[in-house]
Design an enzyme around this catalytic site. Sequence first.
Site, PDB file in Angstrom:
ATOM      1  N   ASN A   1     -18.877  -7.232  98.748  1.00  0.00           N
ATOM      2  CA  ASN A   1     -18.735  -6.501  97.498  1.00  0.00           C
ATOM      3  C   ASN A   1     -17.484  -5.634  97.550  1.00  0.00           C
ATOM      4  O   ASN A   1     -17.167  -5.060  98.591  1.00  0.00           O
ATOM      5  CB  ASN A   1     -19.962  -5.617  97.272  1.00  0.00           C
ATOM      6  CG  ASN A   1     -21.238  -6.426  97.112  1.00  0.00           C
ATOM      7  OD1 ASN A   1     -21.221  -7.503  96.523  1.00  0.00           O
ATOM      8  ND2 ASN A   1     -22.333  -5.926  97.651  1.00  0.00           N
TER       9      ASN A   1
ATOM     10  N   ARG B   1     -29.282  -4.962 110.878  1.00  0.00           N
ATOM     11  CA  ARG B   1     -30.112  -5.275 109.709  1.00  0.00           C
ATOM     12  C   ARG B   1     -29.910  -4.232 108.615  1.00  0.00           C
ATOM     13  O   ARG B   1     -29.832  -3.030 108.895  1.00  0.00           O
ATOM     14  CB  ARG B   1     -31.589  -5.315 110.109  1.00  0.00           C
ATOM     15  CG  ARG B   1     -31.905  -6.448 111.047  1.00  0.00           C
ATOM     16  CD  ARG B   1     -33.393  -6.604 111.304  1.00  0.00           C
ATOM     17  NE  ARG B   1     -33.605  -7.425 112.490  1.00  0.00           N
ATOM     18  CZ  ARG B   1     -33.463  -8.741 112.524  1.00  0.00           C
ATOM     19  NH1 ARG B   1     -33.141  -9.403 111.418  1.00  0.00           N
ATOM     20  NH2 ARG B   1     -33.639  -9.409 113.637  1.00  0.00           N
TER      21      ARG B   1
ATOM     22  N   HIS C   1     -17.582  -4.933 104.777  1.00  0.00           N
ATOM     23  CA  HIS C   1     -18.712  -5.533 105.476  1.00  0.00           C
ATOM     24  C   HIS C   1     -19.115  -6.794 104.750  1.00  0.00           C
ATOM     25  O   HIS C   1     -18.889  -6.937 103.543  1.00  0.00           O
ATOM     26  CB  HIS C   1     -19.890  -4.553 105.556  1.00  0.00           C
ATOM     27  CG  HIS C   1     -20.265  -3.956 104.242  1.00  0.00           C
ATOM     28  ND1 HIS C   1     -19.586  -2.892 103.689  1.00  0.00           N
ATOM     29  CD2 HIS C   1     -21.231  -4.288 103.351  1.00  0.00           C
ATOM     30  CE1 HIS C   1     -20.126  -2.581 102.527  1.00  0.00           C
ATOM     31  NE2 HIS C   1     -21.122  -3.423 102.289  1.00  0.00           N
TER      32      HIS C   1
ATOM     33  N   HIS D   1     -22.320  -9.255 103.932  1.00  0.00           N
ATOM     34  CA  HIS D   1     -23.778  -9.395 103.902  1.00  0.00           C
ATOM     35  C   HIS D   1     -24.131 -10.841 104.255  1.00  0.00           C
ATOM     36  O   HIS D   1     -23.576 -11.776 103.654  1.00  0.00           O
ATOM     37  CB  HIS D   1     -24.327  -9.139 102.497  1.00  0.00           C
ATOM     38  CG  HIS D   1     -24.121  -7.759 101.973  1.00  0.00           C
ATOM     39  ND1 HIS D   1     -25.140  -6.836 101.884  1.00  0.00           N
ATOM     40  CD2 HIS D   1     -23.018  -7.139 101.483  1.00  0.00           C
ATOM     41  CE1 HIS D   1     -24.678  -5.713 101.354  1.00  0.00           C
ATOM     42  NE2 HIS D   1     -23.396  -5.871 101.101  1.00  0.00           N
TER      43      HIS D   1
ATOM     44  N   ILE E   1     -30.796  -1.749 105.759  1.00  0.00           N
ATOM     45  CA  ILE E   1     -31.936  -0.826 105.640  1.00  0.00           C
ATOM     46  C   ILE E   1     -32.796  -1.137 104.411  1.00  0.00           C
ATOM     47  O   ILE E   1     -33.969  -0.763 104.365  1.00  0.00           O
ATOM     48  CB  ILE E   1     -31.419   0.629 105.600  1.00  0.00           C
ATOM     49  CG1 ILE E   1     -32.497   1.607 106.033  1.00  0.00           C
ATOM     50  CG2 ILE E   1     -30.851   0.991 104.231  1.00  0.00           C
ATOM     51  CD1 ILE E   1     -31.976   3.008 106.309  1.00  0.00           C
TER      52      ILE E   1
ATOM     53  N   VAL F   1     -20.687   1.376 100.306  1.00  0.00           N
ATOM     54  CA  VAL F   1     -20.205   1.906 101.587  1.00  0.00           C
ATOM     55  C   VAL F   1     -18.767   1.430 101.756  1.00  0.00           C
ATOM     56  O   VAL F   1     -18.503   0.216 101.751  1.00  0.00           O
ATOM     57  CB  VAL F   1     -21.084   1.439 102.764  1.00  0.00           C
ATOM     58  CG1 VAL F   1     -20.524   1.986 104.077  1.00  0.00           C
ATOM     59  CG2 VAL F   1     -22.537   1.879 102.568  1.00  0.00           C
TER      60      VAL F   1
HETATM   61  P1  5GP Z   1     -22.578  -2.534  99.635  1.00  0.00           P
HETATM   62  O1  5GP Z   1     -23.393  -2.152  98.429  1.00  0.00           O
HETATM   63  O2  5GP Z   1     -21.547  -1.489  99.971  1.00  0.00           O
HETATM   64  O3  5GP Z   1     -22.011  -3.914  99.567  1.00  0.00           O
HETATM   65  O4  5GP Z   1     -23.593  -2.614 100.835  1.00  0.00           O
HETATM   66  C1  5GP Z   1     -24.014  -1.511 101.566  1.00  0.00           C
HETATM   67  C2  5GP Z   1     -25.324  -1.875 102.216  1.00  0.00           C
HETATM   68  O5  5GP Z   1     -25.573  -0.937 103.245  1.00  0.00           O
HETATM   69  C3  5GP Z   1     -26.517  -1.857 101.271  1.00  0.00           C
HETATM   70  O6  5GP Z   1     -27.119  -3.149 101.222  1.00  0.00           O
HETATM   71  C4  5GP Z   1     -27.440  -0.798 101.878  1.00  0.00           C
HETATM   72  O7  5GP Z   1     -28.798  -1.129 101.786  1.00  0.00           O
HETATM   73  C5  5GP Z   1     -26.955  -0.718 103.319  1.00  0.00           C
HETATM   74  N1  5GP Z   1     -27.129   0.575 103.949  1.00  0.00           N
HETATM   75  C6  5GP Z   1     -26.816   1.796 103.403  1.00  0.00           C
HETATM   76  N2  5GP Z   1     -27.075   2.773 104.286  1.00  0.00           N
HETATM   77  C7  5GP Z   1     -27.544   2.155 105.403  1.00  0.00           C
HETATM   78  C8  5GP Z   1     -28.003   2.655 106.672  1.00  0.00           C
HETATM   79  O8  5GP Z   1     -28.009   3.852 106.954  1.00  0.00           O
HETATM   80  N3  5GP Z   1     -28.411   1.731 107.584  1.00  0.00           N
HETATM   81  C9  5GP Z   1     -28.417   0.393 107.310  1.00  0.00           C
HETATM   82  N4  5GP Z   1     -28.830  -0.433 108.287  1.00  0.00           N
HETATM   83  N5  5GP Z   1     -27.999  -0.105 106.127  1.00  0.00           N
HETATM   84  C10 5GP Z   1     -27.576   0.762 105.194  1.00  0.00           C
END
Ligand code: 5GP
Length: 116
Positions: A87, A29, A100, A102, A31, A96
């Site tokens: 993304n 899930r 990944h 979503h 965060i 990150v």
């Molecule tokens: P991005 O913006 O790279 O597409 O998505 C990264 C996602 O990772 C974000 O939706 C963010 O809330 C989630 N995220 C960042 N750090 C953590 C964490 O430590 N644990 C979890 N479960 N999600 C994280």
Amino acid sequence: MSDTIFHKIIRREIPADVVFEDDHVIAFRDIAPQAPVHVLFVPKVDIATLNDLQEDQAIVVGRLAHAAAQYAKREGFAEDGYRIVMNCNAHGGQTVFQIHLHLLAGAHLGRFGTAK
Ligand code: 5GP
């Protein structure tokens, strides 16, 4: 293996609410959920961005999508529907740098893609 927050979750160095795992994929899930259901599907192979995906790694993304669809069926919201998002880099909002997917679900979702 690289050292993003997701690699630390894969290595169980930091906790996460893991909802699915197999030899290739881990799902947990988000965060900071952006929908009633917000799960991240992450491959266990190192790939920083979608731009780095090689042709012979295309199955990696397929596995993420398949795992997400199986999860949606298992949890009972597949027929209502859901959204999957990946993304890439700054304009895509990637924060990150391990690819990944979503999975967002649990409500009618707004439209997307609006420039800020
Ligand atoms: P991005 O913006 O790279 O597409 O998505 C990264 C996602 O990772 C974000 O939706 C963010 O809330 C989630 N995220 C960042 N750090 C953590 C964490 O430590 N644990 C979890 N479960 N999600 C994280």
